[in-house]
Design an enzyme around this catalytic site. Structure first.
Site, PDB file in Angstrom:
ATOM      1  N   TYR A 122      29.743  38.827 -52.662  1.00 60.24           N
ATOM      2  CA  TYR A 122      29.245  38.451 -51.330  1.00 60.24           C
ATOM      3  C   TYR A 122      30.175  37.389 -50.775  1.00 60.24           C
ATOM      4  CZ  TYR A 122      25.829  36.326 -48.029  1.00 60.24           C
ATOM      5  OH  TYR A 122      25.178  35.798 -46.936  1.00 60.24           O
ATOM      6  N   CYS A 123      30.716  37.617 -49.570  1.00 61.02           N
ATOM      7  CA  CYS A 123      31.761  36.736 -49.043  1.00 61.02           C
ATOM      8  C   CYS A 123      31.372  36.184 -47.676  1.00 61.02           C
ATOM      9  CB  CYS A 123      33.076  37.499 -48.922  1.00 61.02           C
ATOM     10  SG  CYS A 123      33.666  38.242 -50.457  1.00 61.02           S
ATOM     11  N   THR A 125      31.126  32.129 -47.295  1.00 58.04           N
ATOM     12  CA  THR A 125      31.671  30.773 -47.212  1.00 58.04           C
ATOM     13  C   THR A 125      33.191  30.777 -47.020  1.00 58.04           C
ATOM     14  OG1 THR A 125      29.917  29.953 -48.632  1.00 58.04           O
ATOM     15  CG2 THR A 125      31.872  28.584 -48.447  1.00 58.04           C
ATOM     16  N   GLY A 130      32.049  25.739 -44.771  1.00 56.40           N
ATOM     17  CA  GLY A 130      31.037  25.159 -45.644  1.00 56.40           C
ATOM     18  C   GLY A 130      29.631  25.478 -45.170  1.00 56.40           C
ATOM     19  N   SER A 157      32.205  34.325 -56.122  1.00 55.22           N
ATOM     20  CA  SER A 157      31.923  34.755 -57.486  1.00 55.22           C
ATOM     21  C   SER A 157      32.366  36.197 -57.675  1.00 55.22           C
ATOM     22  CB  SER A 157      30.426  34.631 -57.775  1.00 55.22           C
ATOM     23  OG  SER A 157      30.022  33.290 -57.809  1.00 55.22           O
ATOM     24  N   ARG A 266      12.468  15.389 -84.707  1.00 57.03           N
ATOM     25  CA  ARG A 266      13.335  14.215 -84.676  1.00 57.03           C
ATOM     26  C   ARG A 266      12.486  12.948 -84.815  1.00 57.03           C
ATOM     27  NH1 ARG A 266      18.061  11.531 -85.544  1.00 57.03           N
ATOM     28  NH2 ARG A 266      18.648  10.173 -83.809  1.00 57.03           N
ATOM     29  N   GLN A 335      18.420  13.896 -71.982  1.00 58.13           N
ATOM     30  CA  GLN A 335      18.161  12.492 -72.297  1.00 58.13           C
ATOM     31  C   GLN A 335      17.276  12.354 -73.526  1.00 58.13           C
ATOM     32  OE1 GLN A 335      19.600  10.039 -70.675  1.00 58.13           O
ATOM     33  NE2 GLN A 335      18.570   8.274 -71.590  1.00 58.13           N
ATOM     34  N   GLU A 362      24.167  29.250 -51.959  1.00 60.82           N
ATOM     35  CA  GLU A 362      23.142  29.966 -51.183  1.00 60.82           C
ATOM     36  C   GLU A 362      22.547  29.067 -50.094  1.00 60.82           C
ATOM     37  OE1 GLU A 362      23.859  32.663 -52.015  1.00 60.82           O
ATOM     38  OE2 GLU A 362      22.954  33.541 -53.776  1.00 60.82           O
ATOM     39  N   ARG A 374      13.410  22.804 -38.928  1.00 58.24           N
ATOM     40  CA  ARG A 374      13.561  23.599 -37.702  1.00 58.24           C
ATOM     41  C   ARG A 374      12.376  24.550 -37.515  1.00 58.24           C
ATOM     42  NH1 ARG A 374      18.532  27.001 -38.291  1.00 58.24           N
ATOM     43  NH2 ARG A 374      17.077  28.326 -39.453  1.00 58.24           N
TER      44      ARG A 374
END
Length: 379
Positions: A122-123, A125, A130, A157, A266, A335, A362, A374
């Site tokens: 899919y093209c 951008t 941007g 991609s 742990r 973390q 996306e 909006r």
């Protein structure tokens, strides 16, 4: 409201889970390390129907809804986020051709896309546009029985490997109404690809610039009507945003499950980490966030299936909330593993790297806020 899955949905979910556990999860770390694009495994996914999930049955699709797609992508991404995300992109491009293409285009491409004999990208951008997607500058000029394209697309991609590219280009004046969509094959004269990008994550799929230098394609490769291309792209993105959100769910779920097992074994200060209330609170918050995000994704999927008038807003809300929260879940899971979470012996650091880009692609999460506000203020 009925929150239970039906028997068919549970069967689809189970099939995706089994496929992910058998064919994705065992190789995820290796594919990330070696930057391997597992085309052979994705073709096995196509045999399961996962490469034409909501494409019509006429040309080999499963004709399922977006709820089923969300269930599938959550399970696939629990096996490997990056590969599942590419399958999502392939589905989006395939659906666009099936939904908006002429009978000839559909017959030529869709049967081979649903089997993944052909791979699709899919093209939209571009290097300079941007988030201002409607400001794209790639042009398409009619020349007799052909269109001639000039310009470039960024962060694509599958670039260089994919066989088919669904490309948005400007055929008219400024703004979204001057944009059309085209289907372009890899060997089209004037089509070329940049060097592979060196990325933080999503390493099991190639990413590069797609360039058009007087790229000539047959006039019949116009998708749908001239000037409607931006609308097609945005309709594709409604579902694409939910798919990426579902991929975030799967990655975060694996992070949470891995952490839940880790903290019970742990020990620190003579007792398991799971005995500390701080750990328990963190796990509870992570589980709650994950469940809330799943409900948002499924609501957005239901809205697309029902063609609800607020579907675009709900998809944007689900994408923003889910990709933000799931990244935070994965980061918190790392973390809780301490220094071990930073090592590649555990999946946490890979999940964190893979999920980070979901807040950008996306449509960035800032743009998701723009869409939501909006739609609210339009009422």
């Amino acid at each position: 409201m009925d929150f239970a899955l039906n028997d068919d949905q549970r069967a689809i979910q189970d099939a995706a889970r089994q496929f992910a556990e058998a064919e994705l999860a065992p190789h995820s770390a290796e594919w990330d390390e070696t930057k391997h694009f597992p085309v052979d495994v994705m073709k096995h996914a196509a045999e399961m129907g996962f490469c034409g999930i909501y494409t019509g049955e006429e040309h080999g699709g499963m004709a399922l809804g977006r709820v089923e797609a969300a269930l599938i992508f959550e399970e696939l991404s629990r096996g490997d986020v990056s590969t599942a995300a590419f399958i999502s992109i392939h589905n989006m491009a395939t659906w666009m051709i099936d939904k908006f293409g002429s009978d000839d285009l559909r017959a030529r491409y869709v049967p081979r896309l649903t089997t993944m004999e052909l791979i699709a990208s899919y093209c939209l951008t571009e290097p300079g546009s941007g988030s201002d997607a409607a400001g794209l500058r790639t042009t398409a000029r009619r020349d007799g029985d052909h269109w001639v394209l000039n310009g470039s697309k960024a962060f694509i991609s599958g670039a260089g490997t994919s066989d088919v590219y669904v490309v948005m280009a400007r055929t008219g004046g400024d703004g979204p109404k001057g944009i059309s969509t085209f289907v372009i094959e890899k060997d089209a004269p004037g089509l070329s690809f940049g060097a592979q990008e060196k990325k933080m994550g999503w390493n099991s799929q190639p990413t590069a610039i797609v360039a058009f230098d007087d790229c000539r394609i047959p006039a019949a490769n116009l998708l749908g009507k001239e000037g409607d291309g931006f609308r097609y792209a945005m309709m594709g993105l409604d579902g694409g945003r939910l798919n990426i959100a579902a991929c975030s769910l799967g990655g975060a779920r694996l992070a949470l499950e891995t952490t839940q097992a880790y903290v019970t074994t742990r020990k620190q200060f003579g007792k398991p980490l799971s005995d500390f209330q701080n750990t328990q609170f963190k796990l509870a918050d992570m589980a709650t966030q994950l469940e809330a995000c799943r409900l948002m994704v499924l609501r957005g999927a239901w809205a697309i299936d029902a063609n609800h008038p607020e579907k675009t807003k709900w998809c944007a809300m689900a994408k923003r909330m889910t990709t933000d929260a799931c990244f935070q879940i994965a980061d918190e899971a790392l973390q809780l593993h301490g220094g071990y979470g930073y090592l590649k012996d555990y999946p946490l650091e890979r999940i964190v790297r893979d999920l980070r880009v979901h807040r950008i692609l996306e449509g960035t999460n800032e743009i998701m806020r723009v869409i939501t506000a909006r739609e609210m203020l339009r009422q």
